[in-house]
Design a protein around this motif. Sequence first.
Motif, PDB file in Angstrom:
ATOM      1  N   GLU A   1      -9.165 -14.016 -46.043  1.00  0.00           N
ATOM      2  CA  GLU A   1      -8.580 -14.130 -44.991  1.00  0.00           C
ATOM      3  C   GLU A   1      -9.297 -15.279 -44.101  1.00  0.00           C
ATOM      4  O   GLU A   1     -10.422 -15.739 -44.351  1.00  0.00           O
ATOM      5  CB  GLU A   1      -8.730 -12.820 -44.066  1.00  0.00           C
ATOM      6  CG  GLU A   1     -10.137 -12.145 -43.689  1.00  0.00           C
ATOM      7  CD  GLU A   1     -10.331 -10.806 -43.261  1.00  0.00           C
ATOM      8  OE1 GLU A   1     -11.451 -10.808 -42.695  1.00  0.00           O
ATOM      9  OE2 GLU A   1      -9.115 -10.231 -43.034  1.00  0.00           O
ATOM     10  N   PHE A   2      -8.611 -15.925 -43.109  1.00  0.00           N
ATOM     11  CA  PHE A   2      -8.825 -17.132 -42.292  1.00  0.00           C
ATOM     12  C   PHE A   2      -9.996 -16.412 -41.232  1.00  0.00           C
ATOM     13  O   PHE A   2     -10.114 -15.196 -40.825  1.00  0.00           O
ATOM     14  CB  PHE A   2      -7.795 -17.627 -41.456  1.00  0.00           C
ATOM     15  CG  PHE A   2      -6.928 -18.501 -42.435  1.00  0.00           C
ATOM     16  CD1 PHE A   2      -7.549 -19.952 -42.655  1.00  0.00           C
ATOM     17  CD2 PHE A   2      -5.798 -18.140 -42.936  1.00  0.00           C
ATOM     18  CE1 PHE A   2      -6.464 -20.743 -43.482  1.00  0.00           C
ATOM     19  CE2 PHE A   2      -4.899 -18.941 -43.821  1.00  0.00           C
ATOM     20  CZ  PHE A   2      -5.513 -20.379 -43.876  1.00  0.00           C
ATOM     21  N   PRO A   3     -10.799 -17.330 -40.669  1.00  0.00           N
ATOM     22  CA  PRO A   3     -11.722 -16.890 -39.644  1.00  0.00           C
ATOM     23  C   PRO A   3     -10.715 -16.494 -38.477  1.00  0.00           C
ATOM     24  O   PRO A   3      -9.690 -16.971 -38.311  1.00  0.00           O
ATOM     25  CB  PRO A   3     -12.337 -18.139 -39.096  1.00  0.00           C
ATOM     26  CG  PRO A   3     -12.419 -18.817 -40.346  1.00  0.00           C
ATOM     27  CD  PRO A   3     -11.027 -18.699 -41.036  1.00  0.00           C
TER      28      PRO A   3
ATOM     29  N   ILE B   1      -2.584 -19.736 -36.748  1.00  0.00           N
ATOM     30  CA  ILE B   1      -1.715 -19.567 -37.761  1.00  0.00           C
ATOM     31  C   ILE B   1      -0.641 -18.365 -37.554  1.00  0.00           C
ATOM     32  O   ILE B   1       0.610 -18.836 -37.816  1.00  0.00           O
ATOM     33  CB  ILE B   1      -2.125 -19.353 -39.007  1.00  0.00           C
ATOM     34  CG1 ILE B   1      -3.046 -20.634 -39.199  1.00  0.00           C
ATOM     35  CG2 ILE B   1      -1.242 -19.258 -40.410  1.00  0.00           C
ATOM     36  CD1 ILE B   1      -4.160 -20.496 -40.763  1.00  0.00           C
ATOM     37  N   ARG B   2      -0.851 -17.552 -36.961  1.00  0.00           N
ATOM     38  CA  ARG B   2       0.196 -16.387 -36.530  1.00  0.00           C
ATOM     39  C   ARG B   2       1.074 -17.076 -35.696  1.00  0.00           C
ATOM     40  O   ARG B   2       2.289 -16.832 -35.751  1.00  0.00           O
ATOM     41  CB  ARG B   2      -0.566 -15.209 -36.036  1.00  0.00           C
ATOM     42  CG  ARG B   2      -1.117 -14.224 -37.358  1.00  0.00           C
ATOM     43  CD  ARG B   2      -1.734 -13.060 -36.655  1.00  0.00           C
ATOM     44  NE  ARG B   2      -2.515 -12.476 -37.699  1.00  0.00           N
ATOM     45  CZ  ARG B   2      -3.286 -11.470 -37.549  1.00  0.00           C
ATOM     46  NH1 ARG B   2      -3.752 -11.238 -36.213  1.00  0.00           N
ATOM     47  NH2 ARG B   2      -3.927 -10.833 -38.464  1.00  0.00           N
ATOM     48  N   ASP B   3       0.712 -17.691 -34.669  1.00  0.00           N
ATOM     49  CA  ASP B   3       1.524 -18.205 -33.493  1.00  0.00           C
ATOM     50  C   ASP B   3       2.265 -19.383 -34.145  1.00  0.00           C
ATOM     51  O   ASP B   3       3.528 -19.408 -33.670  1.00  0.00           O
ATOM     52  CB  ASP B   3       0.715 -18.858 -32.575  1.00  0.00           C
ATOM     53  CG  ASP B   3      -0.190 -18.021 -31.435  1.00  0.00           C
ATOM     54  OD1 ASP B   3       0.258 -16.542 -31.607  1.00  0.00           O
ATOM     55  OD2 ASP B   3      -0.819 -18.076 -30.781  1.00  0.00           O
ATOM     56  N   GLU B   4       1.822 -20.170 -35.064  1.00  0.00           N
ATOM     57  CA  GLU B   4       2.661 -21.416 -35.523  1.00  0.00           C
ATOM     58  C   GLU B   4       3.859 -20.712 -36.557  1.00  0.00           C
ATOM     59  O   GLU B   4       4.741 -21.101 -36.602  1.00  0.00           O
ATOM     60  CB  GLU B   4       1.898 -22.258 -36.353  1.00  0.00           C
ATOM     61  CG  GLU B   4       1.006 -23.129 -35.411  1.00  0.00           C
ATOM     62  CD  GLU B   4       1.681 -24.229 -34.539  1.00  0.00           C
ATOM     63  OE1 GLU B   4       2.669 -24.776 -35.078  1.00  0.00           O
ATOM     64  OE2 GLU B   4       1.662 -24.201 -33.277  1.00  0.00           O
ATOM     65  N   THR B   5       3.095 -19.921 -37.512  1.00  0.00           N
ATOM     66  CA  THR B   5       4.160 -19.365 -38.452  1.00  0.00           C
ATOM     67  C   THR B   5       4.728 -18.101 -38.365  1.00  0.00           C
ATOM     68  O   THR B   5       5.887 -17.889 -39.009  1.00  0.00           O
ATOM     69  CB  THR B   5       3.310 -19.434 -39.996  1.00  0.00           C
ATOM     70  OG1 THR B   5       2.321 -18.471 -39.845  1.00  0.00           O
ATOM     71  CG2 THR B   5       3.021 -20.832 -40.144  1.00  0.00           C
TER      72      THR B   5
ATOM     73  N   ASN C   1      -0.311 -11.927 -41.728  1.00  0.00           N
ATOM     74  CA  ASN C   1      -1.980 -11.771 -42.309  1.00  0.00           C
ATOM     75  C   ASN C   1      -1.963 -13.114 -43.316  1.00  0.00           C
ATOM     76  O   ASN C   1      -1.844 -12.938 -44.488  1.00  0.00           O
ATOM     77  CB  ASN C   1      -2.052 -10.474 -43.173  1.00  0.00           C
ATOM     78  CG  ASN C   1      -3.375 -10.264 -43.692  1.00  0.00           C
ATOM     79  OD1 ASN C   1      -4.210 -10.992 -43.030  1.00  0.00           O
ATOM     80  ND2 ASN C   1      -3.675  -9.516 -44.653  1.00  0.00           N
ATOM     81  N   PRO C   2      -2.178 -14.244 -42.720  1.00  0.00           N
ATOM     82  CA  PRO C   2      -2.255 -15.377 -43.403  1.00  0.00           C
ATOM     83  C   PRO C   2      -3.620 -15.333 -44.248  1.00  0.00           C
ATOM     84  O   PRO C   2      -4.608 -14.964 -43.824  1.00  0.00           O
ATOM     85  CB  PRO C   2      -2.280 -16.430 -42.305  1.00  0.00           C
ATOM     86  CG  PRO C   2      -2.790 -15.722 -41.013  1.00  0.00           C
ATOM     87  CD  PRO C   2      -2.514 -14.202 -41.059  1.00  0.00           C
TER      88      PRO C   2
END
Length: 188
Positions: free
Chosen positions: A124-126, A133-137, A141-142
């Motif tokens: 998982e990302f920090p 990333i959640r806001d952008e894509t 769970n990136p």
Amino acid sequence: MSQKVIKYIGRTTDFRGNTLWELVGNLPDWGVGRMLIRNMFQRYPEPCYMRILKVSAVDEKPNEERKVRVTVEKTWRGVTQPKPVEIYSTSYKADYELVPKEEEHKFLNNKKQVAEVILPTKIEFPPLLREYIRDETGESNPQMKVHFKKTFNKQARLAQPNEQPTLQVSMDLGKPKPVSAKLYEGVL
């Protein structure tokens, strides 16, 4: 009668032993064929030693540490490296020790090896980057790919598609030890 008090000034060191120059300079044939250990590496339960293959003199500059170029067959944590290793940049450190011939069998008979670690292929990302990333894509769970460079010192590898990793990597705080649990009250 007063007792002397010794006060040490400066940085301390964990090194115990001699420099490579001091060891090979006093041996017949420059110690080719003899076994060396570096005391810093004796903290591991697996055998760590080197066998001298070749010794080369180095043109020294005045007022510098005396170094020597030594080619060795290196065994680190029970794994013998396939290619000879050259020791030059650390040869000045007073941390090398010659293994007596009658004690070499202790290192050679020690068959312990580092257990292989299987790494996950994605982690998982920090937390803050994960939120961006959640806001952008819009992905819930990136995950990021793990890039791993295999070397002879590392006894690890990436997991195969249907294989369970032995090492779990997470970006949380983890579980605090009981001694420091009061520091994390209200956080976890």
